[in-house]
Design an enzyme around this catalytic site. Structure first.
Site, PDB file in Angstrom:
ATOM      1  N   GLY A  26     120.687 120.388  70.459  1.00 45.90           N
ATOM      2  CA  GLY A  26     121.840 121.055  69.873  1.00 45.90           C
ATOM      3  C   GLY A  26     122.556 121.880  70.918  1.00 45.90           C
ATOM      4  O   GLY A  26     122.617 123.106  70.839  1.00 45.90           O
TER       5      GLY A  26
ATOM      6  N   ALA B 113     127.420 125.769  71.338  1.00 47.00           N
ATOM      7  CA  ALA B 113     127.754 127.032  72.006  1.00 47.00           C
ATOM      8  C   ALA B 113     126.503 127.721  72.556  1.00 47.00           C
ATOM      9  O   ALA B 113     126.345 127.876  73.769  1.00 47.00           O
ATOM     10  CB  ALA B 113     128.504 127.940  71.038  1.00 47.00           C
TER      11      ALA B 113
ATOM     12  N   LYS C 164     118.129 141.501  62.559  1.00 47.89           N
ATOM     13  CA  LYS C 164     119.387 140.794  62.785  1.00 47.89           C
ATOM     14  C   LYS C 164     119.963 140.265  61.470  1.00 47.89           C
ATOM     15  O   LYS C 164     121.153 140.405  61.194  1.00 47.89           O
ATOM     16  CB  LYS C 164     119.189 139.641  63.766  1.00 47.89           C
TER      17      LYS C 164
ATOM     18  N   GLU D 291     125.692 127.992  57.396  1.00 50.19           N
ATOM     19  CA  GLU D 291     124.280 128.365  57.377  1.00 50.19           C
ATOM     20  C   GLU D 291     123.950 129.264  56.180  1.00 50.19           C
ATOM     21  O   GLU D 291     122.993 130.029  56.238  1.00 50.19           O
ATOM     22  CB  GLU D 291     123.925 129.096  58.667  1.00 50.19           C
TER      23      GLU D 291
END
Length: 331
Positions: free
Chosen positions: A8, A11, A207, A288
């Site tokens: 993947g 970015a 996070k 997501e």
């Protein structure tokens, strides 16, 4: 030198792969589409925040995992919703000691593996609904990772780094191992911060605590982190969602080291940044939302915690996603 495959190489994966390749590691990139074509033809360009620019040529760039061959480390930087489709193909890259690093946002599929207590081995259906990931990735290979850099694909084959360089690592049984020490040293050689955390789930929650509110609110409103934080109504909404999540996390033994207001203020300081979920909505891509919000709601049910604010926002994002992705413009 380590053989490392980035599955993947968008970015985040492209940024990580470029940094590792610049440090002399044997890097394979799994990518697709025009981005892959550009990497194959011209190499992968990395533009740093200070405008310095580098072009790297990975050992291999392909869309076929089976071409990668045996790897020392496989780093999964695809989004959580893509893991079930690729998990069955990963074994072609394994040797006896291959490590698999999971670097997704949100609650990972392995959360309750090697967790201990009453929920040991519990499946997170929001992220692994059919158990495909767990069936194809040996839990003993897994190292958890929490990603912090802000990066974007500026154009096919070009990654722009905005800020941040930390990839926190942790064994999911909270142990300190030789393999994780080797991995953190590898990332540090590449100029990255790679602290080893003894409680990786706590860092995941820290996070996620902000992401589960700011990401979906931004998707619904098209607002930046700064705008959401500074508008009283959306700031209050984010706070209510975070209170629900904190209740769930504390029932699972998580202790937050910062206050709710500190976490919101931290998001505000990032400024006029579009969240990854908003970027996906704007591009007509699946989001997501399951890993970032759906999984937390699932944990709410598991711990008998009401989640009315999260339920409302989740339902709204799911409908928006369905409408945008099924529209003629995106088919």
């Amino acid at each position: 030198m380590m053989k490392i495959c980035i599955v993947g190489a968008g970015a985040i994966g492209g940024y990580l792969g470029a940094k590792l390749a610049l440090a002399g590691e044997d890097v394979t990139l799994i990518a697709r589409g025009q981005h892959l074509e550009a990497i194959q033809n011209k190499g992968l360009e990395l533009i740093m925040a200070d405008e310095s620019s580098y072009v790297v040529n990975p050992s291999l760039a392909t869309n076929n995992i089976h071409e990668a061959g045996s790897q020392d480390v496989v780093i999964l930087t695809v989004k959580a919703q893509s893991l079930p489709a690729i998990a069955p193909n990963l074994s072609s890259m394994y040797h006896s000691d291959t490590t698999v690093v999971t670097a997704q946002n949100g609650i990972p599929w392995w959360y309750f593996h090697k967790h201990g207590g009453e929920y040991e081995g519990q499946q997170i259906k929001a992220v692994d609904p059919k158990g495909i990931i767990a069936a194809h990735i040996d839990i003993n290979r897994v190292i958890g990772c929490v990603i912090y850099p802000a990066v974007k694909i500026q154009s096919p084959g070009v990654i722009r780094h905005i800020e941040g360089e930390r990839f926190s690592l942790g064994e999911i049984d909270n142990s300190k191992t030789e393999r994780i020490q080797k991995l953190t040293e590898c990332l540090k050689r590449a100029g990255l911060k790679a602290p080893v955390r003894s409680k990786i789930r706590t860092e995941i929650w820290t996070k996620l605590w902000g992401n589960l509110a700011f990401n979906p609110i931004s998707a619904l409103t098209r607002a930046t982190l700064e705008q959401i934080s500074q508008y009283p109504l959306t700031r209050a909404l984010a706070g209510q969602m975070m209170i629900e999540a904190q209740t769930i996390a504390e029932k699972l033994g998580i202790e937050f080291s910062i206050s709710l207001e500190q976490r919101i203020n931290g998001a505000e300081k990032v400024g006029a940044h579009k969240t990854s979920m908003l970027q996906d909505i704007e591009a007509g891509r699946p989001t997501e939302v399951e890993a970032i919000l759906g999984a937390v709601i699932e944990l709410g049910k598991l711990t008998y915690t009401p989640t009315p604010y999260m339920d409302t926002v989740y339902a709204s994002v799911k409908l928006l996603e369905r409408i945008l992705i099924s529209s003629p413009e995106n088919t």
